[in-house]
Design a protein around this motif. Structure first.
Motif, PDB file in Angstrom:
ATOM      1  N   GLY A  52       0.817  -1.207   0.000  1.00 54.92           N
ATOM      2  CA  GLY A  52       0.000   0.000   0.000  1.00 54.92           C
ATOM      3  C   GLY A  52       0.848   1.254   0.000  1.00 54.92           C
ATOM      4  N   TYR A  53       0.171   2.373  -0.240  1.00 49.46           N
ATOM      5  CA  TYR A  53       0.849   3.659  -0.216  1.00 49.46           C
ATOM      6  C   TYR A  53      -0.175   4.746   0.090  1.00 49.46           C
ATOM      7  N   ALA A  59       3.481  16.828  -0.427  1.00 50.07           N
ATOM      8  CA  ALA A  59       4.894  16.830  -0.073  1.00 50.07           C
ATOM      9  C   ALA A  59       5.589  15.489  -0.265  1.00 50.07           C
ATOM     10  N   ALA A  60       4.858  14.373  -0.107  1.00 50.61           N
ATOM     11  CA  ALA A  60       5.541  13.077  -0.134  1.00 50.61           C
ATOM     12  C   ALA A  60       4.556  11.932  -0.353  1.00 50.61           C
ATOM     13  N   VAL A  62       4.168   7.895   1.024  1.00 52.24           N
ATOM     14  CA  VAL A  62       4.620   6.880   1.971  1.00 52.24           C
ATOM     15  C   VAL A  62       4.196   5.528   1.427  1.00 52.24           C
ATOM     16  N   GLU A  63       5.125   4.558   1.425  1.00 50.87           N
ATOM     17  CA  GLU A  63       4.839   3.217   0.917  1.00 50.87           C
ATOM     18  C   GLU A  63       5.187   2.192   1.993  1.00 50.87           C
ATOM     19  N   ILE A  64       4.427   1.107   2.029  1.00 46.73           N
ATOM     20  CA  ILE A  64       4.704   0.017   2.961  1.00 46.73           C
ATOM     21  C   ILE A  64       4.998  -1.231   2.147  1.00 46.73           C
ATOM     22  N   TYR A  65       6.127  -1.868   2.467  1.00 54.01           N
ATOM     23  CA  TYR A  65       6.559  -3.109   1.831  1.00 54.01           C
ATOM     24  C   TYR A  65       6.608  -4.202   2.888  1.00 54.01           C
ATOM     25  N   VAL A  66       6.135  -5.400   2.554  1.00 53.79           N
ATOM     26  CA  VAL A  66       6.175  -6.529   3.483  1.00 53.79           C
ATOM     27  C   VAL A  66       6.586  -7.800   2.737  1.00 53.79           C
ATOM     28  N   VAL A  74       9.014   0.791   5.727  1.00 52.02           N
ATOM     29  CA  VAL A  74       8.245   1.976   5.355  1.00 52.02           C
ATOM     30  C   VAL A  74       9.193   2.932   4.632  1.00 52.02           C
ATOM     31  N   LEU A  75       8.802   3.321   3.424  1.00 50.32           N
ATOM     32  CA  LEU A  75       9.574   4.273   2.630  1.00 50.32           C
ATOM     33  C   LEU A  75       8.803   5.572   2.493  1.00 50.32           C
ATOM     34  N   MET A  76       9.542   6.677   2.385  1.00 43.71           N
ATOM     35  CA  MET A  76       8.919   7.959   2.070  1.00 43.71           C
ATOM     36  C   MET A  76       9.713   8.598   0.940  1.00 43.71           C
TER      37      MET A  76
END
Length: 105
Positions: A52-53, A59-60, A62-66, A74-76
């Protein structure tokens, strides 16, 4: 809390290696770099994929990787295109129910 303390130590060590291998600018935060490089390494090292993201205003992103093993990251990515690792861990548990998925479809 972690079910596999040895795996957690491995995850933390591997994350440190990942951050060390990323191309960094002198003033950049540790764990920042090109999104495609970071995402590729998450896949290679941890078999993580995006679940998901969301947007942070304009401004940004946010992505979640599992991964199936329960690791998560968590990436931004900011408006300038720089991606940073905001957090990482293990023992991910999905709480999304089928009814929520059906409602959003």
């Amino acid at each position: 809390m972690a079910r596999y303390p040895v795996f957690r130590s491995f995850k933390l060590a591997a994350t440190a290696v990942l951050m060390a291998l990323l191309p960094l600018q002198a003033e950049a935060q540790i764990g920042c770099g090109a999104r495609d490089v970071i995402v590729a390494r998450l896949g290679q090292l941890f078999q993580e994929h995006q679940i998901g993201y969301g947007l942070v205003g304009q401004a940004a992103v946010v992505e979640i990787y599992v991964s199936a093993a329960g690791t998560w990251t968590v990436l931004m990515t900011d408006a300038g295109g720089q991606t940073c690792i905001m957090g990482a861990g293990d023992s991910w548990e999905s709480t999304l129910t089928a009814s929520v998925k059906d409602r959003d479809s």
